[in-house]
Design an enzyme around this catalytic site. Structure first.
Site, PDB file in Angstrom:
ATOM      1  N   ASP A  96       0.782  -1.244   0.000  1.00  0.00           N
ATOM      2  CA  ASP A  96       0.000   0.000   0.000  1.00  0.00           C
ATOM      3  C   ASP A  96       0.811   1.291   0.000  1.00  0.00           C
ATOM      4  O   ASP A  96       0.348   2.316   0.479  1.00  0.00           O
ATOM      5  CB  ASP A  96      -0.924  -0.003   1.223  1.00  0.00           C
ATOM      6  N   GLU A 118      -0.300  -9.138  -0.969  1.00  0.00           N
ATOM      7  CA  GLU A 118      -0.881  -8.564   0.266  1.00  0.00           C
ATOM      8  C   GLU A 118      -2.108  -7.713  -0.098  1.00  0.00           C
ATOM      9  O   GLU A 118      -2.246  -6.546   0.281  1.00  0.00           O
ATOM     10  CB  GLU A 118       0.136  -7.740   1.063  1.00  0.00           C
ATOM     11  N   GLU A 132      -2.170   5.214   2.723  1.00  0.00           N
ATOM     12  CA  GLU A 132      -2.062   3.791   2.376  1.00  0.00           C
ATOM     13  C   GLU A 132      -3.412   3.159   2.028  1.00  0.00           C
ATOM     14  O   GLU A 132      -3.497   2.287   1.166  1.00  0.00           O
ATOM     15  CB  GLU A 132      -1.386   3.015   3.508  1.00  0.00           C
ATOM     16  N   HIS A 212       6.246   5.582  12.448  1.00  0.00           N
ATOM     17  CA  HIS A 212       6.495   6.429  11.276  1.00  0.00           C
ATOM     18  C   HIS A 212       5.240   6.943  10.579  1.00  0.00           C
ATOM     19  O   HIS A 212       5.339   7.749   9.659  1.00  0.00           O
ATOM     20  CB  HIS A 212       7.320   5.652  10.245  1.00  0.00           C
ATOM     21  N   ARG A 214       2.296   8.636   8.716  1.00  0.00           N
ATOM     22  CA  ARG A 214       2.094  10.048   8.372  1.00  0.00           C
ATOM     23  C   ARG A 214       1.027  10.704   9.228  1.00  0.00           C
ATOM     24  O   ARG A 214       1.143  11.854   9.629  1.00  0.00           O
ATOM     25  CB  ARG A 214       1.676  10.161   6.897  1.00  0.00           C
ATOM     26  N   HIS A 245      13.020   5.679  12.491  1.00  0.00           N
ATOM     27  CA  HIS A 245      12.786   5.771  11.039  1.00  0.00           C
ATOM     28  C   HIS A 245      13.441   7.051  10.512  1.00  0.00           C
ATOM     29  O   HIS A 245      13.437   8.074  11.204  1.00  0.00           O
ATOM     30  CB  HIS A 245      11.267   5.797  10.820  1.00  0.00           C
TER      31      HIS A 245
HETATM   32  C1  UD1 Z   1       6.725   5.059   3.455  1.00  0.00           C
HETATM   33  C2  UD1 Z   1       5.327   4.660   2.980  1.00  0.00           C
HETATM   34  C3  UD1 Z   1       4.554   3.964   4.079  1.00  0.00           C
HETATM   35  C4  UD1 Z   1       5.355   2.799   4.648  1.00  0.00           C
HETATM   36  C5  UD1 Z   1       6.725   3.297   5.077  1.00  0.00           C
HETATM   37  C6  UD1 Z   1       7.569   2.134   5.556  1.00  0.00           C
HETATM   38  C7  UD1 Z   1       4.154   6.085   1.374  1.00  0.00           C
HETATM   39  C8  UD1 Z   1       3.385   7.323   1.156  1.00  0.00           C
HETATM   40  N1  UD1 Z   1       4.589   5.877   2.613  1.00  0.00           N
HETATM   41  O1  UD1 Z   1       6.605   6.054   4.446  1.00  0.00           O
HETATM   42  O2  UD1 Z   1       3.335   3.463   3.561  1.00  0.00           O
HETATM   43  O3  UD1 Z   1       4.648   2.265   5.745  1.00  0.00           O
HETATM   44  O4  UD1 Z   1       7.390   3.909   3.969  1.00  0.00           O
HETATM   45  O5  UD1 Z   1       8.695   2.561   6.243  1.00  0.00           O
HETATM   46  O6  UD1 Z   1       4.390   5.339   0.452  1.00  0.00           O
HETATM   47  N2  UD1 Z   1      14.161   8.510   4.289  1.00  0.00           N
HETATM   48  C9  UD1 Z   1      15.534   8.394   4.236  1.00  0.00           C
HETATM   49  N3  UD1 Z   1      16.080   7.161   3.942  1.00  0.00           N
HETATM   50  C10 UD1 Z   1      15.338   6.047   3.735  1.00  0.00           C
HETATM   51  C11 UD1 Z   1      13.946   6.155   3.821  1.00  0.00           C
HETATM   52  C12 UD1 Z   1      13.361   7.391   4.084  1.00  0.00           C
HETATM   53  O7  UD1 Z   1      16.255   9.366   4.428  1.00  0.00           O
HETATM   54  O8  UD1 Z   1      15.912   4.975   3.469  1.00  0.00           O
HETATM   55  C13 UD1 Z   1      13.554   9.838   4.556  1.00  0.00           C
HETATM   56  C14 UD1 Z   1      13.677  10.763   3.332  1.00  0.00           C
HETATM   57  O9  UD1 Z   1      13.855  12.074   3.783  1.00  0.00           O
HETATM   58  C15 UD1 Z   1      12.300  10.609   2.679  1.00  0.00           C
HETATM   59  C16 UD1 Z   1      11.415  10.514   3.909  1.00  0.00           C
HETATM   60  O10 UD1 Z   1      12.162   9.698   4.817  1.00  0.00           O
HETATM   61  O11 UD1 Z   1      11.969  11.693   1.825  1.00  0.00           O
HETATM   62  C17 UD1 Z   1      10.039   9.964   3.678  1.00  0.00           C
HETATM   63  O12 UD1 Z   1      10.062   8.732   2.937  1.00  0.00           O
HETATM   64  P1  UD1 Z   1       8.667   8.212   2.278  1.00  0.00           P
HETATM   65  O13 UD1 Z   1       8.911   6.898   1.632  1.00  0.00           O
HETATM   66  O14 UD1 Z   1       8.063   9.279   1.458  1.00  0.00           O
HETATM   67  O15 UD1 Z   1       7.715   8.061   3.531  1.00  0.00           O
HETATM   68  P2  UD1 Z   1       7.800   7.058   4.749  1.00  0.00           P
HETATM   69  O16 UD1 Z   1       7.377   7.818   5.958  1.00  0.00           O
HETATM   70  O17 UD1 Z   1       9.098   6.362   4.737  1.00  0.00           O
HETATM   71  N1  UDP Z   2      12.271  -3.341  10.426  1.00  0.00           N
HETATM   72  C1  UDP Z   2      13.662  -3.408  10.202  1.00  0.00           C
HETATM   73  N2  UDP Z   2      14.473  -2.545  10.902  1.00  0.00           N
HETATM   74  C2  UDP Z   2      14.003  -1.632  11.786  1.00  0.00           C
HETATM   75  C3  UDP Z   2      12.588  -1.555  11.974  1.00  0.00           C
HETATM   76  C4  UDP Z   2      11.766  -2.423  11.276  1.00  0.00           C
HETATM   77  O1  UDP Z   2      14.131  -4.232   9.416  1.00  0.00           O
HETATM   78  O2  UDP Z   2      14.794  -0.885  12.388  1.00  0.00           O
HETATM   79  C5  UDP Z   2      11.391  -4.256   9.652  1.00  0.00           C
HETATM   80  C6  UDP Z   2      10.346  -5.011  10.448  1.00  0.00           C
HETATM   81  O3  UDP Z   2      10.836  -6.282  10.855  1.00  0.00           O
HETATM   82  C7  UDP Z   2       9.195  -5.133   9.453  1.00  0.00           C
HETATM   83  C8  UDP Z   2       9.337  -3.916   8.555  1.00  0.00           C
HETATM   84  O4  UDP Z   2      10.652  -3.419   8.788  1.00  0.00           O
HETATM   85  O5  UDP Z   2       9.329  -6.290   8.629  1.00  0.00           O
HETATM   86  C9  UDP Z   2       8.313  -2.870   8.877  1.00  0.00           C
HETATM   87  O6  UDP Z   2       8.615  -1.693   8.215  1.00  0.00           O
HETATM   88  P1  UDP Z   2       7.920  -0.307   8.551  1.00  0.00           P
HETATM   89  O7  UDP Z   2       7.448  -0.313   9.962  1.00  0.00           O
HETATM   90  O8  UDP Z   2       8.864   0.764   8.132  1.00  0.00           O
HETATM   91  O9  UDP Z   2       6.705  -0.259   7.525  1.00  0.00           O
HETATM   92  P2  UDP Z   2       5.189  -0.787   7.566  1.00  0.00           P
HETATM   93  O10 UDP Z   2       5.220  -2.247   7.810  1.00  0.00           O
HETATM   94  O11 UDP Z   2       4.464  -0.016   8.630  1.00  0.00           O
HETATM   95  O12 UDP Z   2       4.671  -0.420   6.222  1.00  0.00           O
END
Ligand code: UD1
Ligand code: UDP
Length: 371
Positions: A96, A118, A132, A212, A214, A245
């Site tokens: 999602d 999923e 999502e 994390h 939003r 995160h």
């Molecule tokens: C995203 C997904 C969310 C998912 C989550 C898992 C969307 C809208 N959101 O949220 O559904 O649950 O990932 O973790 O698709 N960033 C880094 N390095 C990384 C990852 C993120 O620096 O490896 C920072 C960057 O500044 C980036 C920001 O996080 O712009 C947001 O990343 P984004 O993927 O847009 O949103 P998440 O909150 O990670």
């Molecule tokens: N996870 C990881 N390292 C971390 C935190 C989480 O590998 O420091 C793994 C966790 O085991 C799970 C997945 O990341 O499988 C969950 O990711 P996240 O919470 O970012 O996203 P969501 O599942 O909410 O979309």
């Protein structure tokens, strides 16, 4: 030969698609390629490295504090040349995220059969989780084949008039990943483990925290931090470990409020095996993560979920998960109850496997091979 393009972009999609990539790559009936959008960078690369997956295409899209508008557009336009040159019969998307939604649309534009892994999770509230719930509903509209992790997820899809012959209940691929990794995790000694064992007493009670979402940015995170601070100060023998995160909307409040508390350990995102190792050591998990809600029942770990809704009701029904929202006093009272009341703790910590048996990917490959 049937051609598969498996597309993902974030950490959780990578963890849950990794076993499917492995399953398809060893099957000579298919030509399978992997495309990452790079919606995440460091957190995605950690997973690719652990599962030893080398993507065929990498859109490298992540920008600091990126926004939904640009990301959506760039995923769709970035995928165009890849879809046009590789011409896959099947495009696989997971879950999602923005990558999921935009890649499903791109796959549909290219005339491929979109396969949603999923599929069928629903809160039926477009604002929670945001965005999502919209993303997965869009993926369901454009997908031809729907791999539902549970019977409830299948029922949700049937209510939306999706043909039953196009839905397969597979279990969640997160359990495939967890089982595939658990042997490697038992005796794990890596940089994360060495660091954590030097900082915390692993024999004391550990609360593991992640967050994390939003919709929790802003006041939600302020409430969460206030609760964690209170819990840490009232229970000085407790160790709270929080892999933060990388989203700046999370990093900022968490560091502002929690960095100076002795028994709260803010650490960088852990590699998947290190995180599984820590889940195993934890007494209790407090999270708003989707994936962690699915992993915890298999590990027998109670979870307090910092959300008002969940699309994963199975673990709530199994008794492993309680929804606490971002209400400070509720987070504190439910945590304290689990620390003080051993009967309550025991009733929440028995092992369940509502999300699968580790054979989800095998079922998906068999289904596709029969088409
Ligand atoms: C995203 C997904 C969310 C998912 C989550 C898992 C969307 C809208 N959101 O949220 O559904 O649950 O990932 O973790 O698709 N960033 C880094 N390095 C990384 C990852 C993120 O620096 O490896 C920072 C960057 O500044 C980036 C920001 O996080 O712009 C947001 O990343 P984004 O993927 O847009 O949103 P998440 O909150 O990670
Ligand atoms: N996870 C990881 N390292 C971390 C935190 C989480 O590998 O420091 C793994 C966790 O085991 C799970 C997945 O990341 O499988 C969950 O990711 P996240 O919470 O970012 O996203 P969501 O599942 O909410 O979309």
């Amino acid at each position: 030969m049937k051609k598969n393009l498996i597309i993902f972009g974030t950490r959780p999609e990578a963890i849950k698609m990794a076993p499917l990539v492995k399953q398809f790559l060893k099957d000579t009936r298919f030509e399978t390629k992997v495309c990452v959008t790079g919606q995440h960078r460091e957190m995605l690369d950690q997973v690719l490295s652990f599962f030893d997956i080398k993507p065929d295409y990498d859109l490298s899209l992540m920008k600091p504090n990126q926004n939904l508008y640009n990301l959506t557009g760039e995923v769709i336009s970035g995928l165009k040349p890849i879809l046009e040159s590789f011409k896959p019969n099947f495009v696989y998307v997971h879950g999602d995220t923005t990558t999921t939604m935009a890649a499903s649309i791109a796959g549909f534009y290219a005339g491929a059969k979109v396969c949603h892994v999923e599929a069928g999770l629903r809160t039926n509230n477009l604002l929670s989780p945001f965005p999502e719930e919209l993303n997965r509903q869009v993926a369901s509209r454009v997908a031809t084949y729907h791999f539902a992790p549970t019977i409830k997820a299948k029922e949700n899809l049937l209510k939306e008039n999706i043909a039953k012959e196009n839905i397969l209940v597979t279990g969640n691929t997160v359990i495939d990943a967890l089982l595939a990794s658990s042997k490697r995790v038992e005796q794990l000694v890596n940089e994360d483990v060495v660091y954590l064992t030097s900082k915390i007493n692993v024999n004391s009670r550990i609360i593991l925290v992640t967050g994390h979402r939003r919709e929790n940015h802003g006041q939600g995170f302020i409430n969460i931090c206030a609760a964690l601070k209170d819990i840490a100060l009232k229970n000085p023998n407790l160790e709270i470990v929080y892999p933060v995160h990388l989203n700046p909307n999370v990093v900022k409040p968490v560091n502002e409020f929690l960095a100076k508390i002795k028994n709260i350990h803010l650490v960088k995102p852990l590699s998947y095996p290190s995180f599984v190792w820590l889940m195993n050591k934890a007494y209790l998990i407090i999270t708003d993560s989707g994936g962690v809600q699915e992993e915890a029942p298999s590990l027998g770990k109670p979870v307090l979920v910092m959300r008002d809704t969940t699309e994963r009701p199975e673990a709530v029904e199994a008794g492993t998960v309680i929804l606490v929202g971002t209400n400070t006093s509720k987070i504190i009272s439910e945590t304290q109850a689990l620390l003080d009341n051993s009967d309550k703790y025991k009733s929440m910590s028995s092992l369940h496997n509502p999300y699968g048996d580790g054979k989800a990917c095998q079922r998906i490959v068999e289904f596709i091979s029969r088409l």
